[in-house]
Motif scaffolding. Structure first.
Motif, PDB file in Angstrom:
ATOM      1  N   ILE A  92      -1.939  -0.796   6.664  1.00 53.76           N
ATOM      2  CA  ILE A  92      -3.281  -0.919   7.248  1.00 53.76           C
ATOM      3  C   ILE A  92      -3.117  -0.922   8.762  1.00 53.76           C
ATOM      4  N   SER A  94      -5.371  -1.490  12.379  1.00 50.17           N
ATOM      5  CA  SER A  94      -6.690  -1.880  12.905  1.00 50.17           C
ATOM      6  C   SER A  94      -6.616  -2.115  14.403  1.00 50.17           C
ATOM      7  N   MET A 105      -9.509 -10.235   9.418  1.00 55.38           N
ATOM      8  CA  MET A 105      -8.353  -9.831   8.611  1.00 55.38           C
ATOM      9  C   MET A 105      -8.359 -10.581   7.269  1.00 55.38           C
ATOM     10  N   LEU A 109      -8.113  -8.994   3.586  1.00 58.55           N
ATOM     11  CA  LEU A 109      -6.672  -8.878   3.319  1.00 58.55           C
ATOM     12  C   LEU A 109      -6.382  -8.666   1.833  1.00 58.55           C
ATOM     13  N   CYS A 113      -0.069  -8.422   1.003  1.00 61.77           N
ATOM     14  CA  CYS A 113      -0.139  -7.785   2.324  1.00 61.77           C
ATOM     15  C   CYS A 113       0.177  -8.818   3.399  1.00 61.77           C
ATOM     16  N   THR A 115       1.754  -9.026   7.791  1.00 59.80           N
ATOM     17  CA  THR A 115       1.520  -8.290   9.034  1.00 59.80           C
ATOM     18  C   THR A 115       2.740  -8.287   9.960  1.00 59.80           C
ATOM     19  N   ARG A 164       2.305  -4.486   1.173  1.00 63.84           N
ATOM     20  CA  ARG A 164       1.475  -3.785   2.161  1.00 63.84           C
ATOM     21  C   ARG A 164       1.664  -4.447   3.521  1.00 63.84           C
ATOM     22  N   TRP A 166       0.099  -4.863   7.538  1.00 64.47           N
ATOM     23  CA  TRP A 166      -1.033  -4.708   8.463  1.00 64.47           C
ATOM     24  C   TRP A 166      -0.435  -4.634   9.865  1.00 64.47           C
TER      25      TRP A 166
END
Ligand SMILES: CCCCC/C=C\C/C=C\CCCCCCCC(=O)SCCNC(=O)CCNC(=O)[C@H](O)C(C)(C)COP(=O)(O)OP(=O)(O)OC[C@H]1O[C@@H](n2cnc3c(N)ncnc32)[C@H](O)[C@@H]1OP(=O)(O)O
Ligand SMILES: CCCCCCCC/C=C\CCCCCCCC(=O)OC[C@@H](O)COP(=O)(O)O
Length: 270
Positions: A92, A94, A105, A109, A113, A115, A164, A166
């Protein structure tokens, strides 16, 4: 004499009503202190649930943070949920305006996931500790080669552990009413993992949060989840064009949902 104790109870609402600067500092201090408190409560919960650093702890963090928006007078209008209905790993990306982004977030989320964050965040007291427990990947932005190798390792972990990521591709916070040129790490990561990119755009905060003018009013943030961008078959040769494509689509959505018209954006490093 006892009446004196009631004075703060009168003064705080009066200041709240009359001084936008007071409201600004009050909300900022409240935000930091309350996040620190929530993190302190979350740390034992994460340790009991997962025994230590584990991406599953992001569920606890997400749950704990979701109500904070009400105290700050913020609302989120979210569209494009269907684009997050994608199985397996993805990246992801952003835009990044403020630490308030964490609230948006946590609204969207997905499971599994975490970050990428600057390593300095690790030292932010209980917040740093809970970020570590949530499996956040820390990079040293001052040492590009280290940051790149951490991100390359992360691409392998993404595939192995089906997670995942971010990433804020601007690489820093920005409240200039536009999106900064993107760094390329997120795109290398997605290409190395052959995982799709899902762009998410936050509208400008400038109608309720102005750092320089010391204003922090109530407001609504539009959050738009965009269709995924495939990276299957792409190589490192394609990273620049992938980065440009993602930037263009996100910038035009940012301007649209922030009620601005497109102007030429100043510097570009891609
Ligand atoms: C319960 C209570 C809880 C309370 C707490 C609440 C919540 C906590 C939980 C979650 C909250 C987390 C919120 C965290 C937010 C934190 C956000 C940040 O910290 S943003 C800052 C950190 N992130 C980034 O910087 C990511 C973006 N940066 C990059 O991707 C960069 O590219 C970089 C990897 C850092 C390198 O930086 P550089 O300036 O050198 O960038 P360039 O893009 O110009 O790259 C130079 C050169 O290298 C090539 N490159 C880049 N990456 C790679 C790679 N992975 N592999 C190979 N090559 C790479 C790039 O192509 C360039 O080369 P060229 O010019 O030839 O193309
Ligand atoms: C004892 C240490 C005290 C430290 C206090 C700081 C704690 C912060 C507390 C609450 C805020 C909660 C949100 C946490 C996550 C937000 C992280 C963030 O937005 O980092 C900024 C980073 O993306 C870019 O930084 P730069 O703009 O490049 O710089």
């Amino acid at each position: 004499m006892e009446v004196l104790w009631l004075l703060p109870l009168l003064v705080v609402p009066i200041l709240f009503w009359t001084s936008t600067t007071f409201v600004f500092y009050f909300k900022k201090c409240f935000y930091v202190a309350y996040m620190m408190l929530l993190a302190m409560i979350s740390i034992p919960m994460c340790i009991v649930k997962s025994g230590g650093r584990d991406i599953e702890n992001m569920r606890i963090i997400r749950f704990m943070v979701r109500h904070v928006k009400y105290f700050l007078g913020l609302r989120f209008e979210i569209s494009g949920w269907e684009h997050l209905q994608t199985g397996g790993p993805y990246v992801i990306i952003s835009n990044h305006q403020s630490s308030i982004d964490v609230l948006g977030m946590m609204e969207v989320l997905p499971d599994r996931c975490t970050t990428i964050a600057k390593k300095e965040l690790l030292w932010a007291g209980t917040v740093g500790m809970v970020c570590w427990l949530g499996g956040i990947v820390f990079i040293n932005r001052k040492k590009t080669s280290d940051a790149k190798s951490v991100m390359t390792d992360t691409a392998k972990i993404m595939l192995h552990d089906k997670i995942r990521l971010w990433v804020f591709p601007e690489g820093t916070r920005n409240q200039k009413g536009d999106i900064l040129p993107f760094k390329k790490g997120a795109f290398h990561l997605a290409v190395q993992a052959q995982a799709p990119i899902i762009p998410i755009v936050f509208s400008s905060y400038s109608n309720f949060y102005l750092r320089k003018e010391k204003e922090f009013k109530s407001g609504t943030i539009t959050l738009k989840i965009l269709p995924k961008i495939e990276t299957k078959g792409l190589t490192s040769e394609d990273v620049s064009s992938l980065c440009d494509r993602s930037y263009d689509v996100m910038r035009s959505v940012f301007l649209e949902i922030s009620g601005q018209t497109s102007q030429s954006n100043g510097p570009s490093n891609h």
